[in-house]
Design a protein around this motif. Sequence first.
Motif, PDB file in Angstrom:
ATOM      1  N   PRO A  37     -13.052   1.156  -5.998  1.00  0.00           N
ATOM      2  CA  PRO A  37     -12.336   2.428  -6.149  1.00  0.00           C
ATOM      3  C   PRO A  37     -11.149   2.559  -5.188  1.00  0.00           C
ATOM      4  O   PRO A  37     -10.110   3.099  -5.564  1.00  0.00           O
ATOM      5  CB  PRO A  37     -13.388   3.493  -5.857  1.00  0.00           C
ATOM      6  CG  PRO A  37     -14.659   2.845  -6.235  1.00  0.00           C
ATOM      7  CD  PRO A  37     -14.489   1.410  -5.848  1.00  0.00           C
ATOM      8  N   TYR A  38     -11.286   2.053  -3.965  1.00  0.00           N
ATOM      9  CA  TYR A  38     -10.169   2.130  -3.026  1.00  0.00           C
ATOM     10  C   TYR A  38      -9.010   1.254  -3.496  1.00  0.00           C
ATOM     11  O   TYR A  38      -7.851   1.660  -3.431  1.00  0.00           O
ATOM     12  CB  TYR A  38     -10.606   1.720  -1.619  1.00  0.00           C
ATOM     13  CG  TYR A  38      -9.483   1.826  -0.625  1.00  0.00           C
ATOM     14  CD1 TYR A  38      -9.042   3.062  -0.200  1.00  0.00           C
ATOM     15  CD2 TYR A  38      -8.846   0.694  -0.123  1.00  0.00           C
ATOM     16  CE1 TYR A  38      -7.995   3.182   0.698  1.00  0.00           C
ATOM     17  CE2 TYR A  38      -7.807   0.791   0.761  1.00  0.00           C
ATOM     18  CZ  TYR A  38      -7.381   2.036   1.178  1.00  0.00           C
ATOM     19  OH  TYR A  38      -6.337   2.139   2.056  1.00  0.00           O
ATOM     20  N   LEU A  39      -9.317   0.064  -3.985  1.00  0.00           N
ATOM     21  CA  LEU A  39      -8.253  -0.799  -4.522  1.00  0.00           C
ATOM     22  C   LEU A  39      -7.614  -0.166  -5.750  1.00  0.00           C
ATOM     23  O   LEU A  39      -6.408  -0.298  -5.963  1.00  0.00           O
ATOM     24  CB  LEU A  39      -8.809  -2.187  -4.849  1.00  0.00           C
ATOM     25  CG  LEU A  39      -9.251  -3.020  -3.651  1.00  0.00           C
ATOM     26  CD1 LEU A  39      -9.877  -4.323  -4.118  1.00  0.00           C
ATOM     27  CD2 LEU A  39      -8.113  -3.275  -2.694  1.00  0.00           C
ATOM     28  N   GLY A  43      -3.648   0.874  -6.046  1.00  0.00           N
ATOM     29  CA  GLY A  43      -2.833   0.321  -7.115  1.00  0.00           C
ATOM     30  C   GLY A  43      -2.470   1.322  -8.194  1.00  0.00           C
ATOM     31  O   GLY A  43      -1.683   1.019  -9.086  1.00  0.00           O
ATOM     32  N   ALA A  44      -3.041   2.526  -8.134  1.00  0.00           N
ATOM     33  CA  ALA A  44      -2.794   3.523  -9.181  1.00  0.00           C
ATOM     34  C   ALA A  44      -1.422   4.158  -8.971  1.00  0.00           C
ATOM     35  O   ALA A  44      -1.187   4.835  -7.987  1.00  0.00           O
ATOM     36  CB  ALA A  44      -3.872   4.593  -9.161  1.00  0.00           C
ATOM     37  N   GLY A  50      -6.267   6.890 -15.660  1.00  0.00           N
ATOM     38  CA  GLY A  50      -6.644   8.121 -16.323  1.00  0.00           C
ATOM     39  C   GLY A  50      -7.261   9.130 -15.370  1.00  0.00           C
ATOM     40  O   GLY A  50      -7.504  10.267 -15.734  1.00  0.00           O
ATOM     41  N   ILE A  51      -7.553   8.701 -14.154  1.00  0.00           N
ATOM     42  CA  ILE A  51      -8.094   9.576 -13.119  1.00  0.00           C
ATOM     43  C   ILE A  51      -7.016   9.735 -12.055  1.00  0.00           C
ATOM     44  O   ILE A  51      -6.427   8.751 -11.627  1.00  0.00           O
ATOM     45  CB  ILE A  51      -9.369   8.972 -12.500  1.00  0.00           C
ATOM     46  CG1 ILE A  51     -10.432   8.746 -13.567  1.00  0.00           C
ATOM     47  CG2 ILE A  51      -9.910   9.865 -11.395  1.00  0.00           C
ATOM     48  CD1 ILE A  51     -11.632   7.990 -13.082  1.00  0.00           C
ATOM     49  N   PRO A  52      -6.752  10.959 -11.613  1.00  0.00           N
ATOM     50  CA  PRO A  52      -5.733  11.144 -10.572  1.00  0.00           C
ATOM     51  C   PRO A  52      -6.091  10.364  -9.303  1.00  0.00           C
ATOM     52  O   PRO A  52      -7.266  10.300  -8.923  1.00  0.00           O
ATOM     53  CB  PRO A  52      -5.746  12.646 -10.300  1.00  0.00           C
ATOM     54  CG  PRO A  52      -6.429  13.255 -11.461  1.00  0.00           C
ATOM     55  CD  PRO A  52      -7.326  12.224 -12.045  1.00  0.00           C
ATOM     56  N   LEU A  57      -9.555   8.680  -4.410  1.00  0.00           N
ATOM     57  CA  LEU A  57      -9.681   8.610  -2.961  1.00  0.00           C
ATOM     58  C   LEU A  57     -10.783   9.519  -2.457  1.00  0.00           C
ATOM     59  O   LEU A  57     -11.555   9.140  -1.573  1.00  0.00           O
ATOM     60  CB  LEU A  57      -8.353   8.966  -2.292  1.00  0.00           C
ATOM     61  CG  LEU A  57      -8.351   8.923  -0.768  1.00  0.00           C
ATOM     62  CD1 LEU A  57      -8.643   7.507  -0.293  1.00  0.00           C
ATOM     63  CD2 LEU A  57      -7.034   9.412  -0.221  1.00  0.00           C
ATOM     64  N   ALA A  58     -10.919  10.701  -3.022  1.00  0.00           N
ATOM     65  CA  ALA A  58     -11.963  11.635  -2.590  1.00  0.00           C
ATOM     66  C   ALA A  58     -13.352  11.054  -2.832  1.00  0.00           C
ATOM     67  O   ALA A  58     -14.272  11.277  -2.038  1.00  0.00           O
ATOM     68  CB  ALA A  58     -11.807  12.964  -3.319  1.00  0.00           C
ATOM     69  N   GLN A  59     -13.521  10.288  -3.908  1.00  0.00           N
ATOM     70  CA  GLN A  59     -14.815   9.680  -4.191  1.00  0.00           C
ATOM     71  C   GLN A  59     -15.116   8.531  -3.243  1.00  0.00           C
ATOM     72  O   GLN A  59     -16.268   8.178  -3.047  1.00  0.00           O
ATOM     73  CB  GLN A  59     -14.866   9.184  -5.626  1.00  0.00           C
ATOM     74  CG  GLN A  59     -14.876  10.288  -6.644  1.00  0.00           C
ATOM     75  CD  GLN A  59     -14.750   9.762  -8.067  1.00  0.00           C
ATOM     76  OE1 GLN A  59     -14.445   8.596  -8.286  1.00  0.00           O
ATOM     77  NE2 GLN A  59     -14.991  10.634  -9.034  1.00  0.00           N
ATOM     78  N   ALA A  60     -14.089   7.924  -2.651  1.00  0.00           N
ATOM     79  CA  ALA A  60     -14.281   6.779  -1.774  1.00  0.00           C
ATOM     80  C   ALA A  60     -14.346   7.165  -0.301  1.00  0.00           C
ATOM     81  O   ALA A  60     -14.500   6.292   0.544  1.00  0.00           O
ATOM     82  CB  ALA A  60     -13.154   5.769  -1.986  1.00  0.00           C
ATOM     83  N   LEU A  61     -14.239   8.437   0.026  1.00  0.00           N
ATOM     84  CA  LEU A  61     -14.306   8.863   1.418  1.00  0.00           C
ATOM     85  C   LEU A  61     -15.754   8.922   1.898  1.00  0.00           C
ATOM     86  O   LEU A  61     -16.680   9.067   1.092  1.00  0.00           O
ATOM     87  CB  LEU A  61     -13.633  10.229   1.580  1.00  0.00           C
ATOM     88  CG  LEU A  61     -12.115  10.225   1.411  1.00  0.00           C
ATOM     89  CD1 LEU A  61     -11.564  11.633   1.499  1.00  0.00           C
ATOM     90  CD2 LEU A  61     -11.441   9.334   2.434  1.00  0.00           C
TER      91      LEU A  61
END
Length: 81
Positions: A37-39, A43-44, A50-52, A57-61
């Motif tokens: 998810p961080y990568l 790269g997004a 399709g996900i902001p 980033l909030a999910q990977a904190l």
Amino acid sequence: MRASFAAEVVKLGKRPATWLIAAVWLVLGLVFGYVFPYLSYRGAAGGVTGIPPQQILAQALPGNLVPTAIQGFPLFSGALA
């Protein structure tokens, strides 16, 4: 019956393969729960997935460590079993 169960648990805890599988399970959970998810966030460009990017980033904190770990562990434990 209780004594034989306790003996099996002790025997299982002494085997190196048990600890190796537990370590692989933990590493897979961390890699797929945080590294990918961080990568994806890095790269997004404008939400290609399709996900902001802010939501990724909030999910990977670290604040989401427990929910992310709980969501991923059943998948990897089933694959390892």
